[in-house]
Design an enzyme around this catalytic site. Sequence first.
Site, PDB file in Angstrom:
ATOM      1  N   THR A 113      40.099  44.320  38.064  1.00 18.78           N
ATOM      2  CA  THR A 113      39.974  42.853  38.190  1.00 18.78           C
ATOM      3  C   THR A 113      38.410  42.873  37.970  1.00 18.78           C
ATOM      4  O   THR A 113      38.010  41.864  36.688  1.00 18.78           O
ATOM      5  CB  THR A 113      40.386  42.448  39.452  1.00 18.78           C
ATOM      6  OG1 THR A 113      41.684  42.701  39.911  1.00 18.78           O
ATOM      7  CG2 THR A 113      40.168  40.909  39.447  1.00 18.78           C
ATOM      8  N   LYS A 162      31.042  49.188  48.304  1.00 20.72           N
ATOM      9  CA  LYS A 162      30.645  48.932  49.729  1.00 20.72           C
ATOM     10  C   LYS A 162      30.828  50.286  50.252  1.00 20.72           C
ATOM     11  O   LYS A 162      30.257  50.554  51.101  1.00 20.72           O
ATOM     12  CB  LYS A 162      31.142  47.736  50.100  1.00 20.72           C
ATOM     13  CG  LYS A 162      32.557  47.682  50.562  1.00 20.72           C
ATOM     14  CD  LYS A 162      33.539  46.270  50.267  1.00 20.72           C
ATOM     15  CE  LYS A 162      34.705  46.799  49.430  1.00 20.72           C
ATOM     16  NZ  LYS A 162      35.089  45.727  48.482  1.00 20.72           N
ATOM     17  N   ILE A 185      28.382  35.829  46.604  1.00 13.93           N
ATOM     18  CA  ILE A 185      27.296  35.332  47.286  1.00 13.93           C
ATOM     19  C   ILE A 185      26.135  36.112  47.095  1.00 13.93           C
ATOM     20  O   ILE A 185      26.458  37.329  47.539  1.00 13.93           O
ATOM     21  CB  ILE A 185      27.831  35.292  48.702  1.00 13.93           C
ATOM     22  CG1 ILE A 185      29.002  34.371  49.196  1.00 13.93           C
ATOM     23  CG2 ILE A 185      26.357  34.527  49.600  1.00 13.93           C
ATOM     24  CD1 ILE A 185      29.131  34.177  50.510  1.00 13.93           C
ATOM     25  N   GLU A 220      46.150  43.230  49.657  1.00 13.24           N
ATOM     26  CA  GLU A 220      46.498  44.362  48.939  1.00 13.24           C
ATOM     27  C   GLU A 220      47.669  44.691  49.660  1.00 13.24           C
ATOM     28  O   GLU A 220      47.957  44.388  50.576  1.00 13.24           O
ATOM     29  CB  GLU A 220      45.601  45.560  49.373  1.00 13.24           C
ATOM     30  CG  GLU A 220      43.841  45.297  48.948  1.00 13.24           C
ATOM     31  CD  GLU A 220      43.627  45.128  47.777  1.00 13.24           C
ATOM     32  OE1 GLU A 220      44.497  45.976  47.046  1.00 13.24           O
ATOM     33  OE2 GLU A 220      42.816  44.637  47.231  1.00 13.24           O
ATOM     34  N   LYS A 253      30.504  46.514  54.657  1.00  9.99           N
ATOM     35  CA  LYS A 253      29.597  45.315  54.242  1.00  9.99           C
ATOM     36  C   LYS A 253      28.543  45.351  55.384  1.00  9.99           C
ATOM     37  O   LYS A 253      27.283  45.102  54.997  1.00  9.99           O
ATOM     38  CB  LYS A 253      30.421  44.041  53.850  1.00  9.99           C
ATOM     39  CG  LYS A 253      31.327  44.037  52.656  1.00  9.99           C
ATOM     40  CD  LYS A 253      32.229  42.861  52.726  1.00  9.99           C
ATOM     41  CE  LYS A 253      33.195  43.217  51.507  1.00  9.99           C
ATOM     42  NZ  LYS A 253      34.229  42.177  51.394  1.00  9.99           N
ATOM     43  N   GLY A 287      37.330  38.251  43.873  1.00 20.29           N
ATOM     44  CA  GLY A 287      38.062  37.957  42.704  1.00 20.29           C
ATOM     45  C   GLY A 287      37.118  38.322  41.296  1.00 20.29           C
ATOM     46  O   GLY A 287      35.940  38.881  41.507  1.00 20.29           O
TER      47      GLY A 287
HETATM   48  N1  HSE Z   1      39.419  42.601  49.982  1.00 20.72           N
HETATM   49  C1  HSE Z   1      38.213  42.021  50.239  1.00 20.72           C
HETATM   50  C2  HSE Z   1      38.464  40.474  50.896  1.00 20.72           C
HETATM   51  C3  HSE Z   1      37.328  41.675  49.057  1.00 20.72           C
HETATM   52  O1  HSE Z   1      39.558  40.253  51.044  1.00 20.72           O
HETATM   53  O2  HSE Z   1      37.397  39.818  51.298  1.00 20.72           O
HETATM   54  C4  HSE Z   1      36.647  42.815  48.565  1.00 20.72           C
HETATM   55  O3  HSE Z   1      35.864  43.351  49.528  1.00 20.72           O
END
Ligand code: HSE
Length: 429
Positions: free
Chosen positions: A13, A106, A137, A191, A206, A303
């Site tokens: 993606t 990350k 962001i 997912e 993160k 995204g």
């Molecule tokens: N899977 C993450 C989320 C995005 O749902 O925010 C990528 O880190």
Amino acid sequence: MTTLRLGIAGLGTVGCGLLVLLRDNKAIIEQRAGCVLEVTAVAARDRSRDRGIDLSGIAWADDARGLATRDDVDVVVELIGGEDGIALDLVRDAVGAGKHVVTANKALLAVHGTEIARLADVNGVHVGYEAAVAGGIPIVKALREGLAGNRIKRLYGILNGTSNYILTQMGQHGAPFADVLAEAQELGYAEADPTLDIGGGDAAHKLAILTSLAFGRPVDFAGVHVEGIQQVTPEDIAFAAELGFDVKLLGIAEETDHGIAQRVHPCMVPLNANIAHVNGVFNAVEVESDQADVTTYVGRGAGGGPTASAVAADIIDIARGLRLPLFNMPAGELRDQPGAPMDRRFGCYYICLHVVDQPGVIADISAILRDHAISLESLLQRGRDPGERVPVVLTTHDTEEAAMMEALKRIAALDVMIEQPRMIRIENL
Ligand code: HSE
């Protein structure tokens, strides 16, 4: 104009989003970068897959690791993911070969970030990772540049869009966690294996990166206290609203008397807090610093478009000649600082109990709280059903986590308890 040559590893993606962005915004990006940006090589698992993108004229590398040493690649863009394996080999090799790197990974930085930072310093290369934290962001840029003159006191954020979507839906529709998760998977937000998202691991990756940026310490992913949203119920969210709160999965990093706290868990946040208004798949980060005071960043954390936007910004920075140490200071300056133990967290708590409705229950619970010097702030009991199940909701004044946990253990063992107590920490934002 000179040319900056890109090798992109990973055409999922984000990789495809980046190729589309580089094509559609070519003119403006090259004006801003001051050079031509050319994708010279790509690598992905499946060469035959139709990605709807023209890859003609771009070399195909069967092994992504090969991008690290190609003469026709100046910047390696790592969009494979995963904390080890090919992604780690590629980033290590590329930095070691003196190539700049842009990554959205990350997990890799949360675990190996300090090593990569040292390697980048030694080789004089820039590692851009804006896309690794909160997608579109620009929070890495905010901490590494905009707020670089500040002492950071605390930062906290909604760092996982999937969890925020699920909590928002549970709150708005009163639907149970499992139903909303299934719906999120159908919509493609979650997912197939959503463990990292709903279990808090993705947010923890993160947060570990943000903590190092903010507090100048080596990354310490193992030191993050992690709880997910699996135990939160629509009932908790409804009680929260009644008490003036919303429920959010937050990542929080702060300087405390006991060291740097890093924690990811469901939180009750005041309904009037900025972060309480961030719903659905959106992410948000608030930074409390000594000079700039509170700054707030909100946007899409996932995204193709938003994540590719962050990758493109890092590429433009490299083209412009920006060279910054990975975690805001040279790796040699990062200082180990003690991590604050979770049981020293000091704050208020929400407790939801399902008990048998009979005289003396509240007295027993209050006695346990008294024994642990925990002061009650409010107590709600809804309904009257002698001998049957009723919910009892308590909120406490500030207390230490260790005392709360001991008290909860004793409360859970009372005969009148019908199910395990649920606890959500209340955050003073
Ligand atoms: N899977 C993450 C989320 C995005 O749902 O925010 C990528 O880190």
